[in-house]
Design an enzyme around this catalytic site. Sequence first.
Site, PDB file in Angstrom:
ATOM      1  N   GLY A 155       0.816  -1.209   0.000  1.00 19.70           N
ATOM      2  CA  GLY A 155       0.000   0.000   0.000  1.00 19.70           C
ATOM      3  C   GLY A 155       0.845   1.252   0.000  1.00 19.70           C
ATOM      4  N   ILE A 157       2.213   3.176   2.309  1.00 17.43           N
ATOM      5  CA  ILE A 157       3.423   3.221   3.137  1.00 17.43           C
ATOM      6  C   ILE A 157       4.471   2.258   2.611  1.00 17.43           C
ATOM      7  CG2 ILE A 157       4.348   2.728   5.435  1.00 17.43           C
ATOM      8  CD1 ILE A 157       1.622   3.751   6.545  1.00 17.43           C
ATOM      9  N   ARG A 236       0.375  -2.963  12.400  1.00 14.23           N
ATOM     10  CA  ARG A 236      -0.452  -3.269  13.560  1.00 14.23           C
ATOM     11  C   ARG A 236       0.145  -4.472  14.282  1.00 14.23           C
ATOM     12  NH1 ARG A 236      -2.114   1.098  13.147  1.00 14.23           N
ATOM     13  NH2 ARG A 236      -4.281   1.834  13.012  1.00 14.23           N
ATOM     14  N   GLU A 265      -0.488  -3.961  23.356  1.00 13.73           N
ATOM     15  CA  GLU A 265       0.096  -2.627  23.327  1.00 13.73           C
ATOM     16  C   GLU A 265      -0.675  -1.734  24.287  1.00 13.73           C
ATOM     17  OE1 GLU A 265       0.267   0.734  19.948  1.00 13.73           O
ATOM     18  OE2 GLU A 265       1.225  -1.148  19.344  1.00 13.73           O
ATOM     19  N   HIS A 284       4.984   2.868  19.436  1.00 14.78           N
ATOM     20  CA  HIS A 284       3.980   3.266  18.437  1.00 14.78           C
ATOM     21  C   HIS A 284       4.139   4.749  18.106  1.00 14.78           C
ATOM     22  CE1 HIS A 284      -0.202   2.014  16.765  1.00 14.78           C
ATOM     23  NE2 HIS A 284       0.402   2.873  15.958  1.00 14.78           N
ATOM     24  N   ALA A 285       5.366   5.115  17.780  1.00 15.14           N
ATOM     25  CA  ALA A 285       5.701   6.512  17.512  1.00 15.14           C
ATOM     26  C   ALA A 285       5.922   6.801  16.037  1.00 15.14           C
ATOM     27  CB  ALA A 285       6.978   6.883  18.285  1.00 15.14           C
ATOM     28  N   ALA A 286       5.801   5.788  15.181  1.00  7.72           N
ATOM     29  CA  ALA A 286       6.149   5.962  13.772  1.00  7.72           C
ATOM     30  C   ALA A 286       5.311   7.033  13.090  1.00  7.72           C
ATOM     31  CB  ALA A 286       5.999   4.632  13.023  1.00  7.72           C
TER      32      ALA A 286
END
Length: 329
Positions: A155, A157, A236, A265, A284-286
């Site tokens: 996709g 990304i 995810r 998480e 989960h900082a991307a």
Amino acid sequence: MSGKAKVVLTDYVWESLDVEHRTLEGIADLIPFKAAAPAEFLEQAADCDALLNTYAGPITAEVIGQMPRCKVIARYGIGVDTIDLAAATEAGIIVTNNPTYCVDEVAEHAMALMLSAARKIAFYDRRVRSGEWAVPPGKPMTRLAGKTLGLVGFGNIARKVAARAAAFDMRVVFSDPFVESGQFTVPGEKQELDAVLEQADFLSVHPPLTTATRGLIGDAAFARMKPSSILINVARGPIVDTAALVRALDAGRIAGCALDTTDPEPLPNPHPLRGRENVIITPHAAWYSEEAMVGLQSGAPSEVRRVLSGEWPINVVNPAVKGRNRAGL
């Protein structure tokens, strides 16, 4: 309450709601919460015209059934795995997401994790901080040029990651049942998933979280991967079977992993993935940058304004609802 529409914001992680108030000015009143679960906002949402949602959920069929006036559920982020799309469609609720606000950020983070794992940046940083100054503990290391990056999903990304990896002279292969070979001009050779698993020196997972992709990278996948391979997950957490990942690391079936998303998480402390020299974890900082914050905060409220103004929104994830929804669109 005024004669304007009512918009409930389930939760948010930014300091100000000025963007939301400006976007909805004149058309809706905003009722904000910092909820963790639907029970905390449902009383107010029972008569809402729209729901803005960040993390609080899941938005199940039961929750949807308690919002009889709701016309649109607008997610601030990309993923909609916490919303029962079938139930929303059946109820005539439009569901939107925000698919492009952090594409560059997440692609950059995937590359950063790959580079950090390949060059053992985190490992060496910990050693230097503890007073050590030596190269041998990090051996062996190999160059990225000529290595194969395997992408699960191709996709927005993943294609950004492919372009960046190609700039490092990496070979790119991908598996995606929804993308045809040659459909995009970015580097990448389409192959079956098993072939991607077997060839990848670095395996980066990018599919949406669905029933089909939950646990996709599990024992069978790890058994096909090279013992020298590195797993990267910025998508995810539940796409990767955590217990299987721990088993693969313990058995040396893969060389390591670099994760921005985990399952569960936040990752509990202690946890078998914590404290390993061959594991890199970020919280989960991307998605984050100051630039992404602008797009994040404006996207969902803008979709709500469109619906409440009688316009079809831009990023609808349940298009089957068109022509048979509560908004009359």
